[in-house]
Scaffold this motif. Sequence first.
Motif, PDB file in Angstrom:
ATOM      1  N   GLN A 158       0.809  -1.213   0.000  1.00 43.88           N
ATOM      2  CA  GLN A 158       0.000   0.000   0.000  1.00 43.88           C
ATOM      3  C   GLN A 158       0.847   1.271   0.000  1.00 43.88           C
ATOM      4  OE1 GLN A 158      -3.152   0.073  -0.613  1.00 43.88           O
ATOM      5  NE2 GLN A 158      -3.224  -2.180  -0.641  1.00 43.88           N
ATOM      6  N   PHE A 159       2.096   1.195   0.468  1.00 47.38           N
ATOM      7  CA  PHE A 159       2.961   2.365   0.349  1.00 47.38           C
ATOM      8  C   PHE A 159       3.150   2.746  -1.125  1.00 47.38           C
ATOM      9  CE2 PHE A 159       4.546   1.302   4.697  1.00 47.38           C
ATOM     10  CZ  PHE A 159       4.310   2.542   5.279  1.00 47.38           C
ATOM     11  N   GLY A 160       3.304   1.713  -1.958  1.00 44.86           N
ATOM     12  CA  GLY A 160       3.394   1.981  -3.395  1.00 44.86           C
ATOM     13  C   GLY A 160       2.083   2.490  -3.951  1.00 44.86           C
ATOM     14  N   VAL A 161       0.959   1.892  -3.532  1.00 46.05           N
ATOM     15  CA  VAL A 161      -0.359   2.290  -4.031  1.00 46.05           C
ATOM     16  C   VAL A 161      -0.656   3.747  -3.676  1.00 46.05           C
ATOM     17  CG1 VAL A 161      -2.839   1.882  -3.792  1.00 46.05           C
ATOM     18  CG2 VAL A 161      -1.271  -0.060  -4.016  1.00 46.05           C
ATOM     19  N   ILE A 162      -0.273   4.168  -2.473  1.00 50.00           N
ATOM     20  CA  ILE A 162      -0.581   5.529  -2.010  1.00 50.00           C
ATOM     21  C   ILE A 162       0.044   6.585  -2.922  1.00 50.00           C
ATOM     22  CG2 ILE A 162      -0.075   7.180  -0.156  1.00 50.00           C
ATOM     23  CD1 ILE A 162      -0.484   4.827   1.810  1.00 50.00           C
ATOM     24  N   LEU A 184      -1.192  18.327  -2.356  1.00 55.70           N
ATOM     25  CA  LEU A 184      -1.520  16.925  -2.646  1.00 55.70           C
ATOM     26  C   LEU A 184      -0.433  15.986  -2.124  1.00 55.70           C
ATOM     27  CD1 LEU A 184      -2.968  17.251  -6.265  1.00 55.70           C
ATOM     28  CD2 LEU A 184      -4.228  16.614  -4.196  1.00 55.70           C
ATOM     29  N   TYR A 185       0.824  16.370  -2.284  1.00 62.79           N
ATOM     30  CA  TYR A 185       1.909  15.539  -1.755  1.00 62.79           C
ATOM     31  C   TYR A 185       1.812  15.442  -0.231  1.00 62.79           C
ATOM     32  CZ  TYR A 185       4.759  14.514  -5.869  1.00 62.79           C
ATOM     33  OH  TYR A 185       5.226  13.995  -7.051  1.00 62.79           O
ATOM     34  N   ALA A 186       1.490  16.541   0.403  1.00 56.44           N
ATOM     35  CA  ALA A 186       1.355  16.515   1.867  1.00 56.44           C
ATOM     36  C   ALA A 186       0.233  15.563   2.295  1.00 56.44           C
ATOM     37  CB  ALA A 186       1.087  17.934   2.379  1.00 56.44           C
ATOM     38  N   ILE A 187      -0.886  15.596   1.575  1.00 50.42           N
ATOM     39  CA  ILE A 187      -2.008  14.691   1.898  1.00 50.42           C
ATOM     40  C   ILE A 187      -1.593  13.237   1.727  1.00 50.42           C
ATOM     41  CG2 ILE A 187      -4.306  13.970   1.157  1.00 50.42           C
ATOM     42  CD1 ILE A 187      -4.868  16.904   0.453  1.00 50.42           C
ATOM     43  N   HIS A 188      -0.881  12.938   0.651  1.00 51.44           N
ATOM     44  CA  HIS A 188      -0.479  11.547   0.409  1.00 51.44           C
ATOM     45  C   HIS A 188       0.569  11.091   1.418  1.00 51.44           C
ATOM     46  CE1 HIS A 188      -2.649  12.124  -3.339  1.00 51.44           C
ATOM     47  NE2 HIS A 188      -2.548  10.822  -3.562  1.00 51.44           N
ATOM     48  N   LEU A 200       1.637   7.787   6.358  1.00 53.77           N
ATOM     49  CA  LEU A 200       1.794   7.632   7.806  1.00 53.77           C
ATOM     50  C   LEU A 200       0.628   6.832   8.380  1.00 53.77           C
ATOM     51  CD1 LEU A 200       3.029  11.243   8.712  1.00 53.77           C
ATOM     52  CD2 LEU A 200       4.399   9.136   8.571  1.00 53.77           C
ATOM     53  N   GLY A 201      -0.586   7.056   7.835  1.00 52.75           N
ATOM     54  CA  GLY A 201      -1.748   6.295   8.290  1.00 52.75           C
ATOM     55  C   GLY A 201      -1.657   4.821   7.961  1.00 52.75           C
ATOM     56  N   ASN A 202      -0.848   4.486   6.933  1.00 55.30           N
ATOM     57  CA  ASN A 202      -0.681   3.081   6.555  1.00 55.30           C
ATOM     58  C   ASN A 202       0.052   2.285   7.626  1.00 55.30           C
ATOM     59  OD1 ASN A 202      -0.849   0.845   4.741  1.00 55.30           O
ATOM     60  ND2 ASN A 202       1.265   1.232   4.103  1.00 55.30           N
ATOM     61  N   LEU A 203       0.678   2.977   8.556  1.00 55.26           N
ATOM     62  CA  LEU A 203       1.357   2.292   9.653  1.00 55.26           C
ATOM     63  C   LEU A 203       0.373   1.865  10.746  1.00 55.26           C
ATOM     64  CD1 LEU A 203       4.443   4.688   9.951  1.00 55.26           C
ATOM     65  CD2 LEU A 203       4.337   2.475   8.779  1.00 55.26           C
ATOM     66  N   THR A 204      -0.868   2.267  10.593  1.00 55.74           N
ATOM     67  CA  THR A 204      -1.906   1.932  11.582  1.00 55.74           C
ATOM     68  C   THR A 204      -2.957   1.031  10.940  1.00 55.74           C
ATOM     69  OG1 THR A 204      -3.385   3.778  11.040  1.00 55.74           O
ATOM     70  CG2 THR A 204      -1.549   4.245  12.532  1.00 55.74           C
ATOM     71  N   PRO A 205      -3.773   0.368  11.743  1.00 48.88           N
ATOM     72  CA  PRO A 205      -4.845  -0.472  11.188  1.00 48.88           C
ATOM     73  C   PRO A 205      -5.955   0.328  10.516  1.00 48.88           C
ATOM     74  CG  PRO A 205      -4.313  -1.106  13.451  1.00 48.88           C
ATOM     75  CD  PRO A 205      -3.630   0.185  13.192  1.00 48.88           C
ATOM     76  N   TRP A 206      -5.892   1.645  10.591  1.00 49.28           N
ATOM     77  CA  TRP A 206      -6.931   2.464   9.976  1.00 49.28           C
ATOM     78  C   TRP A 206      -6.866   2.433   8.454  1.00 49.28           C
ATOM     79  CZ3 TRP A 206     -10.824   4.941  12.595  1.00 49.28           C
ATOM     80  CH2 TRP A 206     -10.705   4.974  13.991  1.00 49.28           C
ATOM     81  N   PHE A 207      -5.713   2.104   7.903  1.00 49.46           N
ATOM     82  CA  PHE A 207      -5.588   2.065   6.437  1.00 49.46           C
ATOM     83  C   PHE A 207      -5.766   0.642   5.916  1.00 49.46           C
ATOM     84  CE2 PHE A 207      -3.823   2.538   2.227  1.00 49.46           C
ATOM     85  CZ  PHE A 207      -4.141   3.852   1.884  1.00 49.46           C
ATOM     86  N   VAL A 208      -5.103  -0.330   6.522  1.00 49.03           N
ATOM     87  CA  VAL A 208      -5.254  -1.743   6.154  1.00 49.03           C
ATOM     88  C   VAL A 208      -5.762  -2.484   7.384  1.00 49.03           C
ATOM     89  CG1 VAL A 208      -4.100  -3.834   5.350  1.00 49.03           C
ATOM     90  CG2 VAL A 208      -3.409  -1.599   4.435  1.00 49.03           C
ATOM     91  N   GLY A 234      -9.291  -0.142   5.333  1.00 50.85           N
ATOM     92  CA  GLY A 234      -9.939   0.474   6.483  1.00 50.85           C
ATOM     93  C   GLY A 234     -10.529   1.822   6.110  1.00 50.85           C
ATOM     94  N   PRO A 235     -10.935   2.601   7.099  1.00 55.83           N
ATOM     95  CA  PRO A 235     -11.568   3.901   6.838  1.00 55.83           C
ATOM     96  C   PRO A 235     -10.659   4.862   6.072  1.00 55.83           C
ATOM     97  CG  PRO A 235     -11.887   3.238   9.113  1.00 55.83           C
ATOM     98  CD  PRO A 235     -10.924   2.264   8.531  1.00 55.83           C
ATOM     99  N   LEU A 236      -9.362   4.851   6.412  1.00 52.28           N
ATOM    100  CA  LEU A 236      -8.450   5.749   5.710  1.00 52.28           C
ATOM    101  C   LEU A 236      -8.311   5.364   4.239  1.00 52.28           C
ATOM    102  CD1 LEU A 236      -5.454   6.544   8.122  1.00 52.28           C
ATOM    103  CD2 LEU A 236      -7.113   8.122   7.139  1.00 52.28           C
ATOM    104  N   PHE A 237      -8.364   4.060   3.950  1.00 45.19           N
ATOM    105  CA  PHE A 237      -8.280   3.640   2.552  1.00 45.19           C
ATOM    106  C   PHE A 237      -9.499   4.130   1.775  1.00 45.19           C
ATOM    107  CE2 PHE A 237      -8.763   0.902  -1.109  1.00 45.19           C
ATOM    108  CZ  PHE A 237      -7.467   0.825  -1.597  1.00 45.19           C
ATOM    109  N   THR A 238     -10.668   4.059   2.421  1.00 45.99           N
ATOM    110  CA  THR A 238     -11.889   4.561   1.786  1.00 45.99           C
ATOM    111  C   THR A 238     -11.768   6.049   1.495  1.00 45.99           C
ATOM    112  OG1 THR A 238     -13.172   2.896   2.996  1.00 45.99           O
ATOM    113  CG2 THR A 238     -14.387   4.727   2.003  1.00 45.99           C
ATOM    114  N   ALA A 239     -11.142   6.789   2.429  1.00 44.21           N
ATOM    115  CA  ALA A 239     -10.927   8.217   2.195  1.00 44.21           C
ATOM    116  C   ALA A 239      -9.893   8.458   1.097  1.00 44.21           C
ATOM    117  CB  ALA A 239     -10.470   8.880   3.489  1.00 44.21           C
TER     118      ALA A 239
END
Length: 718
Positions: free
Chosen positions: A69-73, A98-102, A107-115, A131-136
């Motif tokens: 997912q780091f690559g996908v982001i 946009l770079y700041a958002i990504h 950073l969110g990918n390090l938590t269960p909120w993304f995966v 997870g919720p962050l991935f949906t966002a």
Amino acid sequence: MNFLQFIPLTAAIINFGLTLFVLSRNLKGAVNRVYLLWGLSVTLWNAGTFLMFTAQSQAEALRWAQLLQFGVIFLPISLAHLCLLMAQISWGRWMKVLYAIHIGFALGNLTPWFVEGVRHAEYGAYYTMGGPLFTAFVPFYCTPVAAVIAFNRKLAEAPTMQRTRLHAMMLVIALLIVFGVNDTLPIVGIYTYPVLGTPIYPLGSLACIVYGIVVSYSVLQHQLLDVHVALGRLTAHLLRFVFLFVIGLTLQLIIQLVTGEAFTREVAFFSSLAVLLLSTLIASFLFPKLIGSHSEQLERRLLGDRFEYHDQVRSFIESMTWYSDVTMLLNDLHEVLTRSLRLSSYQIILRDETNRGFTLFRSHPEQPARSLPELKAQSPVFQFFEWGKAEYLSVNPEYVRPGESVLERQAREPLLGFGAHFCFPLTSEKEPFGLVLVGQKMSREPYTATDITLLVELVKNMSLMVNQIRLKAQILQAQELELLGRMSRGMAHDLNNLLTPVWTLLQLSSEAGNAALDEELLPVALRNVKTMRAYIKEALFFSENLRPDLQLGRLDLVVRQAMDLARASRPKDIQMIAETPGEVLAEMDEVLIERLIANLIANAIDASPSGSQIRIQLERLARTEASRDWLRVRVIDYGEGIPKENLNRIFTPYFTTKNRGDETRGFGLGLAICRKIVNLHGGNLSVTSQPRKGTTVQFDLPSHPVKSTVPSVAAKAL
């Protein structure tokens, strides 16, 4: 390992190699750096997919899912940025936002909120559960879509060359976006295709393989991303075998996919033989040089045949150092341009050192040599090369990049009539002295960056060799003058020693008052000795190793003083008209320049009938160099003229046409001395004449001579 596992592994290897190659071409290029982020994201995505295929446990698959997912982001933002850079569209601060958002999503990918976790798919692999962050994050897949739309609109206005380079890439980018969205469906909870009801397969990795191959082809054939590829024969042959390997691998994967579980050892053996046969047949059709066929048109189309003409041009460049004649150099250059580079047309424009103007020196198809008054040193085209330090100018609008400068547009206008596609400068000490214009290829294919790179290198070396050949000619001329000078010096010394006692005797005899000597022999002897002493004086001047005493002075005053000196030495009914533009300053040796002009005027008086006119003109020339001005002096008479057969001999020491008696007899050293004085000041002298219509002698002098313009050997010879 099944067929599906090969897809992401192959995609990761292809794109990682392509990314390193693109980056190696230009480490500082903005497009190359963004492509690095994009390529690493694609590689990480596919490598993570492959590792999830091979994971033995759910915990292991979860680790690879987070890595993936780091690559996908960073895929959407890097792809959007890449498209905008290639289209030369700026989003300014929005891109930083946009770079700041990504980075925040990373950073969110390090938590269960993304995966949240992984699940086991029907085709035997694990799949990410978002997870919720991935949906966002999902809506940000629209970012490259918007960039591609903007890019496509910009592309519609771009020249043909850029459209040719980027059309294929636009197609595979669209394919990547569609298949990338396909791969995100299971992550958001959609596991089967609507209507079809079949499981969703990870087709994004397959699209990455297609993307890598298409971009590799575009880089090789059309120099995509401005990557300069220069292949030697060995590298080109290796590339053919790489294509052969890819063909064989593709065929083998197809066989494994079709046979499925029935892919036994026996099937593998016979399928390998079949793959070998089919890949050889396909390779012999696509790349005939592998088996020695002479039907290479398709291979040229696929690979662009960069290596063949590249080696030929390189060989010619290396052999340039052996040339000692400009004509021979240009004859062989013609073969390279028409046979190796296969150009349908070209023109070579050079500055004429005699009249300081630009002329069409050589062309193909052949055109008569002609002066080009529209090209001057202050023309925009020369300013563009001199001020901008550019290596070439795109003349054909099809090759013009967006954002060109006003000077570049102005520089192109006077060259449009030549039908050229590109213009390259011939330079000496960073100042252009000529142009090389190249037309379209015989094949009508567009020029690639490799073509331009080779032409730039070829013209740079040609500039060096033309200057060296001209310098060698100056050295040979200087050595010839030095040899003649030594001869004159010895002759003058001996004659002077012989004449001294004779002169003394004649003077004493004249004082003794011998009537016979006074009336008959003495005047003749004195006149002859006077003539011989004048000859010795000229010979001594010609033989001396002079160094001009350069001082800033008024050339217009020197011209008028020389007129008075010549009028006094040649009393004749001749009208002299001086045309000067007022005060003209120049660094010169006034004594030598006065003698030069007086000598030319005296020659004009001798050649003119009584009652005729002589014009002496002084003018400033249009600037041809940034560091100094050039001045021209003309001496024009309307007398006898010089026969055509003698024009090539008038500068030869001891050649003279003044043979009509003792008083007007010449020694053949006058024009040789004049040319030497001009050369000492770094100028040029030329003569034009028509029998019974008159003669024009002109010389050009720089406002201040450049010091050390010739090597010490030439300086010593002068």
